[in-house]
Scaffold this motif. Structure first.
Motif, PDB file in Angstrom:
ATOM      1  N   ALA A  91       2.011 -13.939  -4.549  1.00 32.08           N
ATOM      2  CA  ALA A  91       3.121 -13.439  -3.576  1.00 32.08           C
ATOM      3  C   ALA A  91       2.132 -12.943  -2.314  1.00 32.08           C
ATOM      4  CB  ALA A  91       3.907 -12.312  -4.130  1.00 32.08           C
ATOM      5  N   LYS A  92       2.612 -13.392  -1.278  1.00 30.83           N
ATOM      6  CA  LYS A  92       2.344 -12.679  -0.097  1.00 30.83           C
ATOM      7  C   LYS A  92       3.147 -11.820   0.760  1.00 30.83           C
ATOM      8  CE  LYS A  92      -1.215 -16.379   1.400  1.00 30.83           C
ATOM      9  NZ  LYS A  92      -0.964 -17.934   1.035  1.00 30.83           N
ATOM     10  N   LEU A  93       2.671 -10.662   1.381  1.00 30.26           N
ATOM     11  CA  LEU A  93       3.231  -9.955   1.853  1.00 30.26           C
ATOM     12  C   LEU A  93       2.894  -9.660   3.333  1.00 30.26           C
ATOM     13  CD1 LEU A  93       3.554  -9.369  -1.232  1.00 30.26           C
ATOM     14  CD2 LEU A  93       4.520  -6.936  -0.470  1.00 30.26           C
ATOM     15  N   VAL A  94       3.587  -9.365   4.479  1.00 34.53           N
ATOM     16  CA  VAL A  94       3.005  -8.677   5.484  1.00 34.53           C
ATOM     17  C   VAL A  94       3.472  -7.431   6.096  1.00 34.53           C
ATOM     18  CG1 VAL A  94       4.731 -10.064   6.979  1.00 34.53           C
ATOM     19  CG2 VAL A  94       2.558  -9.455   7.968  1.00 34.53           C
ATOM     20  N   SER A  95       2.675  -6.466   6.395  1.00 31.45           N
ATOM     21  CA  SER A  95       3.430  -5.408   6.897  1.00 31.45           C
ATOM     22  C   SER A  95       4.303  -5.131   7.943  1.00 31.45           C
ATOM     23  CB  SER A  95       2.214  -4.383   7.385  1.00 31.45           C
ATOM     24  OG  SER A  95       1.622  -4.738   8.335  1.00 31.45           O
ATOM     25  N   PHE A  96       5.290  -4.294   7.987  1.00 31.97           N
ATOM     26  CA  PHE A  96       6.480  -4.430   8.700  1.00 31.97           C
ATOM     27  C   PHE A  96       5.965  -4.426  10.252  1.00 31.97           C
ATOM     28  CE2 PHE A  96       8.568  -2.006   5.568  1.00 31.97           C
ATOM     29  CZ  PHE A  96       9.325  -2.891   5.147  1.00 31.97           C
ATOM     30  N   ASP A  97       4.885  -4.021  10.874  1.00 34.82           N
ATOM     31  CA  ASP A  97       4.206  -4.163  12.009  1.00 34.82           C
ATOM     32  C   ASP A  97       3.514  -5.319  12.198  1.00 34.82           C
ATOM     33  OD1 ASP A  97       1.801  -3.632  10.730  1.00 34.82           O
ATOM     34  OD2 ASP A  97       1.539  -1.583  11.751  1.00 34.82           O
ATOM     35  N   GLY A  98       3.372  -6.184  11.183  1.00 34.91           N
ATOM     36  CA  GLY A  98       2.579  -7.445  11.147  1.00 34.91           C
ATOM     37  C   GLY A  98       1.035  -7.389  11.468  1.00 34.91           C
ATOM     38  N   GLY A  99       0.476  -6.009  11.247  1.00 34.52           N
ATOM     39  CA  GLY A  99      -0.876  -5.919  11.509  1.00 34.52           C
ATOM     40  C   GLY A  99      -1.783  -5.993  10.002  1.00 34.52           C
ATOM     41  N   SER A 100      -1.089  -6.250   8.744  1.00 35.49           N
ATOM     42  CA  SER A 100      -1.816  -6.018   7.738  1.00 35.49           C
ATOM     43  C   SER A 100      -1.173  -7.040   6.661  1.00 35.49           C
ATOM     44  CB  SER A 100      -1.663  -4.635   7.281  1.00 35.49           C
ATOM     45  OG  SER A 100      -2.289  -4.460   6.026  1.00 35.49           O
ATOM     46  N   THR A 101      -1.771  -7.569   5.795  1.00 33.31           N
ATOM     47  CA  THR A 101      -1.392  -8.490   4.702  1.00 33.31           C
ATOM     48  C   THR A 101      -1.623  -7.804   3.093  1.00 33.31           C
ATOM     49  OG1 THR A 101      -3.174  -9.698   4.643  1.00 33.31           O
ATOM     50  CG2 THR A 101      -1.411 -10.399   5.996  1.00 33.31           C
ATOM     51  N   CYS A 102      -0.797  -8.251   2.288  1.00 35.33           N
ATOM     52  CA  CYS A 102      -1.264  -7.942   0.754  1.00 35.33           C
ATOM     53  C   CYS A 102      -0.661  -9.233   0.195  1.00 35.33           C
ATOM     54  CB  CYS A 102      -0.029  -6.979   0.678  1.00 35.33           C
ATOM     55  SG  CYS A 102      -0.358  -6.404  -1.214  1.00 35.33           S
ATOM     56  N   GLN A 103      -1.819  -9.562  -0.596  1.00 41.29           N
ATOM     57  CA  GLN A 103      -1.616 -10.767  -1.708  1.00 41.29           C
ATOM     58  C   GLN A 103      -1.603 -10.078  -2.974  1.00 41.29           C
ATOM     59  OE1 GLN A 103      -3.558 -14.312  -1.392  1.00 41.29           O
ATOM     60  NE2 GLN A 103      -3.512 -14.690  -3.300  1.00 41.29           N
ATOM     61  N   ILE A 104      -0.650 -10.519  -3.986  1.00 41.07           N
ATOM     62  CA  ILE A 104      -0.563 -10.020  -5.241  1.00 41.07           C
ATOM     63  C   ILE A 104      -0.750 -11.185  -6.406  1.00 41.07           C
ATOM     64  CG2 ILE A 104       0.755  -8.749  -6.969  1.00 41.07           C
ATOM     65  CD1 ILE A 104       2.149  -7.308  -4.796  1.00 41.07           C
ATOM     66  N   ASP A 105      -1.539 -11.283  -6.972  1.00 41.05           N
ATOM     67  CA  ASP A 105      -1.788 -12.456  -8.146  1.00 41.05           C
ATOM     68  C   ASP A 105      -1.037 -12.084  -9.240  1.00 41.05           C
ATOM     69  OD1 ASP A 105      -3.206 -13.593  -6.069  1.00 41.05           O
ATOM     70  OD2 ASP A 105      -5.011 -13.188  -6.819  1.00 41.05           O
ATOM     71  N   PHE A 106      -0.333 -12.942 -10.208  1.00 38.82           N
ATOM     72  CA  PHE A 106       0.062 -12.606 -11.217  1.00 38.82           C
ATOM     73  C   PHE A 106       0.038 -13.679 -12.338  1.00 38.82           C
ATOM     74  CE2 PHE A 106       3.847 -14.003  -8.369  1.00 38.82           C
ATOM     75  CZ  PHE A 106       4.251 -15.033  -9.066  1.00 38.82           C
ATOM     76  N   GLN A 107       0.176 -13.222 -13.622  1.00 37.34           N
ATOM     77  CA  GLN A 107       0.171 -14.218 -14.926  1.00 37.34           C
ATOM     78  C   GLN A 107       1.309 -13.582 -15.507  1.00 37.34           C
ATOM     79  OE1 GLN A 107      -3.340 -15.262 -16.884  1.00 37.34           O
ATOM     80  NE2 GLN A 107      -2.235 -15.239 -18.864  1.00 37.34           N
ATOM     81  N   ASN A 108       2.724 -13.848 -15.639  1.00 37.65           N
ATOM     82  CA  ASN A 108       3.735 -13.013 -15.877  1.00 37.65           C
ATOM     83  C   ASN A 108       3.664 -11.523 -15.233  1.00 37.65           C
ATOM     84  OD1 ASN A 108       3.953 -15.132 -17.726  1.00 37.65           O
ATOM     85  ND2 ASN A 108       4.064 -13.752 -19.700  1.00 37.65           N
ATOM     86  N   GLU A 109       2.892 -10.775 -15.421  1.00 37.64           N
ATOM     87  CA  GLU A 109       2.567  -9.463 -14.929  1.00 37.64           C
ATOM     88  C   GLU A 109       1.653  -9.558 -13.454  1.00 37.64           C
ATOM     89  OE1 GLU A 109       2.064  -9.532 -18.170  1.00 37.64           O
ATOM     90  OE2 GLU A 109       4.264  -9.186 -18.673  1.00 37.64           O
ATOM     91  N   PHE A 110       1.898  -8.606 -12.586  1.00 38.43           N
ATOM     92  CA  PHE A 110       1.008  -8.525 -11.499  1.00 38.43           C
ATOM     93  C   PHE A 110      -0.596  -7.952 -12.003  1.00 38.43           C
ATOM     94  CE2 PHE A 110       5.149  -7.278  -9.565  1.00 38.43           C
ATOM     95  CZ  PHE A 110       5.470  -8.499  -8.904  1.00 38.43           C
ATOM     96  N   LEU A 111      -1.367  -8.798 -11.587  1.00 38.89           N
ATOM     97  CA  LEU A 111      -2.611  -8.397 -12.032  1.00 38.89           C
ATOM     98  C   LEU A 111      -3.408  -8.036 -10.920  1.00 38.89           C
ATOM     99  CD1 LEU A 111      -3.297 -11.658 -14.082  1.00 38.89           C
ATOM    100  CD2 LEU A 111      -2.564  -9.662 -15.006  1.00 38.89           C
ATOM    101  N   LEU A 112      -3.484  -8.174  -9.950  1.00 41.01           N
ATOM    102  CA  LEU A 112      -4.435  -7.849  -8.738  1.00 41.01           C
ATOM    103  C   LEU A 112      -3.661  -7.706  -7.485  1.00 41.01           C
ATOM    104  CD1 LEU A 112      -7.086  -7.263  -7.644  1.00 41.01           C
ATOM    105  CD2 LEU A 112      -7.642  -9.945  -7.488  1.00 41.01           C
ATOM    106  N   ALA A 113      -3.564  -6.651  -6.777  1.00 37.88           N
ATOM    107  CA  ALA A 113      -3.183  -6.580  -5.333  1.00 37.88           C
ATOM    108  C   ALA A 113      -4.203  -6.337  -4.513  1.00 37.88           C
ATOM    109  CB  ALA A 113      -2.093  -5.316  -5.297  1.00 37.88           C
ATOM    110  N   ARG A 114      -4.373  -7.320  -3.417  1.00 43.65           N
ATOM    111  CA  ARG A 114      -5.412  -7.063  -2.389  1.00 43.65           C
ATOM    112  C   ARG A 114      -4.586  -6.438  -1.071  1.00 43.65           C
ATOM    113  NH1 ARG A 114      -9.027 -11.866  -4.653  1.00 43.65           N
ATOM    114  NH2 ARG A 114      -6.919 -12.695  -4.579  1.00 43.65           N
ATOM    115  N   VAL A 115      -5.326  -5.867  -0.337  1.00 44.60           N
ATOM    116  CA  VAL A 115      -4.750  -5.369   1.018  1.00 44.60           C
ATOM    117  C   VAL A 115      -5.700  -5.605   1.889  1.00 44.60           C
ATOM    118  CG1 VAL A 115      -3.882  -3.592   2.600  1.00 44.60           C
ATOM    119  CG2 VAL A 115      -3.115  -3.449  -0.112  1.00 44.60           C
TER     120      VAL A 115
END
Lengths: 372, 518
Positions: free
Chosen positions: A268-292
């Motif tokens: 999943a890809k996320l973007v902060s409300f102000d648009g200045g930052s991103t987050c990617q979350i990888d999963f295999q059933n469960e969330f495994l790694l969140a990168r900001v």
């Protein structure tokens, strides 16, 4: 202390289990309906503390195995988990005195309740991971010496299979997964048959009541219009899961999801409300790694949860959708899950992620350090 | 010019808009048959501001009629739910979580049949014609008029639902059939629930939509008629006939968007006080805060996107009782019979409206008829109402910081400005018709729902293509290009087709072009 689990406990329990499901574990909702049906038919369920177990008790955990994205469509026929339990009992020539969860997150917090309610067994308050993990060998039971097999797996047609891989729990996972895939992507298992003494030695204690408590915290926070994340942190600080914190807030802009090798995999890809930052979350059933902003922020086995930004309700990878406004909330896994042998089984490298495990508190501290 | 109409349980409101200017606004009583109330509202508009019906470009209607039918378990067609998926799914049959009252109201019959697909396109079990024919016979005898059909993994492969529908229609040519893959997304129980709700509303929807189109034509309007949907966008009346469930939460969405338009506030609490209920919601960046996964309608869980709204039983028609020490208000209401029942209109029932008149907060009907009410009781009743609404506002706030509160709806005259937890209380112009204004400024959507071949490494470009198409469709339907946003993307791999086929659904939404010459 043993306690009686009633239908009224189920909403809080399923909410807390969704949180400990860390995005996976299957939507507890269907499990909750099953458990409610069993309780309605056969009465309340006795939940035993580890201390209530006799050393020669015979405990057989029960669970669902498969892709959560399949489970939301292909809900069970109802006979499967009990069939699995019976198949294993026939093989071993012993009758279970209790069942228990292998994981306290997601639907697998509920399957043992359904089994217990249906056949009249108590459920042990504990599990083998204190959260949800995607694979069957990722259990403190196995890490501390109890093999998962022989394992029985059953489907809705009344068919079942036995997997016996001796001490090799990884192989057990592979074979059982292949059977689950051929059963339509979801199967139901009875595994890790243990003595009461083994359970007391290897299980993570009181994780069912932990799920119950976390669910209650979320509900009460909402009722008292408190910040749900603050309330959760406060409750967690009194448990084995001492540290927690928000690492990202923003909007979901993309979810990639596929059923692959018996798992739901994607990111999943996320973007902060102000648009200045991103987050990617990888999963295999469960969330495994969140990168900001491309730096690791939470790494398995620390718990990565995605909460609705306002209400604090956990959102599974299955339900996560474009446009959701969320907070990414880290929960530090207990120390017993951070030992070298534990990390060997469910640390990042066990999932093919080329990173060393670093507790999220340290990742957060180093980020602050480097930006100053 | 455009006309926005809101049909509530008590009042039918209408506004005439030219661009962003409100030319006329009226409030009339809702009629039992819905359409008479609308005719009256249109006539009242013309009396207030004469206009030529031919100069009206569009009529937008928001109605809580369908959701009320579910909540009240009334006017629902006898409906059967048939699910294809045996031997899987039997543990939780259709209607499993439904409130008993609602199941009885639809004569709810649930059937499990063979059929359904696996995630990878294999068949769970083949469809059994004889099974469906036997059920059709039973349904025919039971007088079932509408059927909800669901099949495991139908969003991936709809063939089973289509085939079963054609078998059933052969036997029962006059029934309505709602297919789950057309109503909802992946998630069997929620999709099936939405489909059953849709099915039991089909007759009512047909009746009302036909009546409305006729009413407007008779009054000389030839503009298209739209109904507003859950997400604040519009759908053509022909679509509403088949998918009434899509209008479900349009009421609160309209009043909240109307409140944002009238007050100019983006982040606030909106309290919409109608005749029967007060609905409290939160606006974030101008849009209603969405409810999370568990959205339950009349006790039934669905997976629609809906605004997060708390409704309490306080409105202009709420009954006021004075038997105890303190007066109580609601939760029951005289509903659309306010103008016969309320004391100020000569009726026998003491209502919240009578209290507002007695307290000097409103000038409606004949004040002399409430002169006998004790001032202490009147004051206590007003305080009770405000305290209950304030507590609902309090429950909806998730942060401790106070927020501005916007009061809209005709019933908001019942409340004082004394709100704990509010920075300021706003009562914008035309507050009484915020619903109708919300309907009139409803947005327009464009949707793509198609199977795409996604070659390796091309996912982003395929998604971009789908997004552009959805945007273009919204613009073609009348959305202002700069305002169009993608609000929903849904992707389901269709594993039984070659070439990494994926069902992609994208929805784009934008503001209607608000020009006076359109």
């Amino acid at each position: 202390m043993a306690f009686e689990l009633t239908i009224d406990h189920l909403p809080d329990l399923s909410l807390g289990a969704a949180l400990l499901g860390t995005g996976g574990g299957g939507d507890p909702h269907a499990g909750r309906l099953l458990a409610a049906q069993a309780i309605r038919t056969n009465g309340n369920i006795t939940v035993l503390d580890l201390d209530d177990l006799a050393d020669d008790d015979f405990v057989v955990p029960t669970a669902m195995i498969g892709a959560p994205s399949v489970l939301v469509e292909r809900i069970p026929a109802g006979n499967e988990p009990v069939d699995a339990l019976r198949a294993l009992e026939r093989l071993l020539g012993r009758t279970a005195t209790a069942t228990m969860p292998i994981e306290s997150g997601g639907i697998n917090s509920m399957i043992p309740l359904f089994v217990a309610g249906t056949v009249g067994l108590p459920v042990v308050d504990g599990d083998g991971m204190g959260r949800a993990f995607p694979e069957l060998q990722m259990e403190t039971f196995g890490i501390y010496g109890c093999p998962g097999s022989p394992l029985a797996i059953a489907d809705e047609r009344g068919y079942s299979g036995i997997v016996d891989t001796g001490q090799d729990n990884k192989k057990m996972e592979k074979y059982a997964r292949a059977l689950a895939t051929s059963m339509g992507g979801v199967g139901y298992v009875a595994e890790y048959p243990m003595s009461g003494a083994d359970v007391k030695r290897t299980a993570i204690p009181r994780t069912l009541s932990l799920a119950l408590r976390l669910g209650r915290t979320l509900r009460e926070a909402r009722e008292q219009h408190r910040d749900p994340v603050e309330a959760l942190s406060e409750t967690l600080s009194e448990t084995l899961y001492e540290s927690s914190g928000v690492v990202f807030e923003g909007k979901v802009i993309d979810v990639l999801r596929k059923t692959d090798g018996g798992f739901t995999k994607g990111s999943a890809k996320l973007v902060s409300f102000d648009g200045g930052s991103t987050c990617q979350i990888d999963f295999q059933n469960e969330f495994l790694l969140a990168r900001v902003d491309d730096r690791p922020a939470i790494v398995v086995p620390d718990l990565i949860t995605v909460l609705h930004a306002e209400t604090g309700e956990p959102i599974t990878a299955e339900r996560l959708r474009y446009g959701h406004r969320v907070r990414v909330f880290a929960i530090g896994t207990p120390e017993i899950m951070r030992t070298p042998e534990a990390l060997d089984t469910f640390g990042p490298r066990a999932f093919g992620i080329d990173l060393d495990f670093v507790p999220f508190e340290q990742l957060a501290a180093s980020k602050i350090g480097s930006s100053v | 010019m455009r006309i926005g109409i809101d049909v509530g349980g008590t009042n039918t409101d209408a506004v005439l808009l030219d661009g962003e200017v409100v030319l006329a606004d009226v409030k009339t009583a809702t009629s039992a048959d819905v359409t008479t109330g609308i005719v009256n509202a249109l006539e009242a508009l013309r009396r207030q501001r004469p206009f030529d019906p031919a100069g009206v470009h569009a009529v937008m209607l928001g109605t809580t009629h369908f959701i009320n039918a579910i909540v009240e378990a009334d006017r629902l067609a006898p409906t059967a739910a048939i699910r294809l998926g045996l031997p899987t799914t039997a543990a939780l049959p259709p209607l499993v979580e439904w409130p008993e009252r609602l199941v009885r109201a639809i004569g709810g019959q649930a059937y499990l049949c063979h059929g359904g697909h696996e995630f990878d396109g294999r068949i769970i079990s083949p469809l059994k014609r004889s099974e469906l024919v036997r059920i059709a016979e039973e349904l025919g005898e039971a007088g079932i008029r509408s059927i909800a059909l669901s099949s495991v993994f139908s969003p991936v492969n709809a063939e089973m639902e289509q085939e079963a529908a054609s078998i059933l229609l052969d036997q029962l040519p006059d029934v309505h059939i709602s297919l789950s893959h057309e109503v909802g997304r992946v998630g069997l129980l929620e999709r099936e629930n939405a489909t059953i709700i849709n099915a039991c509303l089909r007759e009512l929807a047909e009746q009302i939509c036909t009546g409305l189109a006729q009413t407007l034509a008779d009054a000389g309007f030839n503009a298209p008629l739209y109904l507003s949907q859950n997400d604040g966008t519009l759908m053509e009346v022909g679509y509403a006939r088949e998918y009434p469930v899509a209008t479900f939460a349009s009421g609160p969405t309209n009043s909240m968007r109307g409140a944002a338009f009238l007050s100019g506030l983006g982040h606030c609490v909106v309290v919409d006080v109608g005749g029967t209920t007060s609905d409290v919601g939160i606006l974030e960046s101008g849009f209603p805060r969405e409810a999370t996964a568990e959205v339950s309608v009349g006790g039934v869980r669905t997976n629609f996107r809906m605004p997060d709204v708390l409704s309490i039983g306080i409105g202009g028609g709420s009954r006021v009782r004075t038997d105890g020490d303190l007066p109580t208000v609601g939760p029951d209401s005289v509903g659309y019979r306010l103008r016969e029942q309320a004391r100020v209109f000569g009726g026998p029932t003491l209502t919240a409206t009578d209290i507002a008149v007695a307290a000097g907060m409103a000038d409606i009907g004949d004040r002399a008829r409430v002169r006998d009410l004790a001032p202490g009781m009147v004051r206590a009743a007003v305080e009770t109402m405000t305290a209950q609404v304030a507590s609902a506002v309090d429950q909806m706030r998730t942060s401790p910081e106070p927020l501005p509160v916007v009061l809209v709806g005709g019933g908001s005259i019942l409340l004082t400005d004394d709100f704990p937890g509010a920075t300021k209380v706003h009562r914008p112009d035309h507050y009484a018709n915020a619903n109708a204004i919300g309907a009139a400024i409803a947005q327009i959507g464009g949707e793509v729902d198609r199977i795409f071949g996604v070659e390796p490494g091309k996912r982003d470009s395929v998604l971009d293509q789908a997004k552009e198409e959805a945007t273009a469709r919204a613009v073609a339907a009348g959305a202002e290009p700069s305002s169009v946003e993608i609000v929903d993307v849904d992707e389901v791999p269709v594993a039984y087709l070659p070439g990494n086929a994926t069902r992609i659904r994208v929805r784009a939404v934008g503001d209607l072009v608000l020009t006076s010459d359109r």
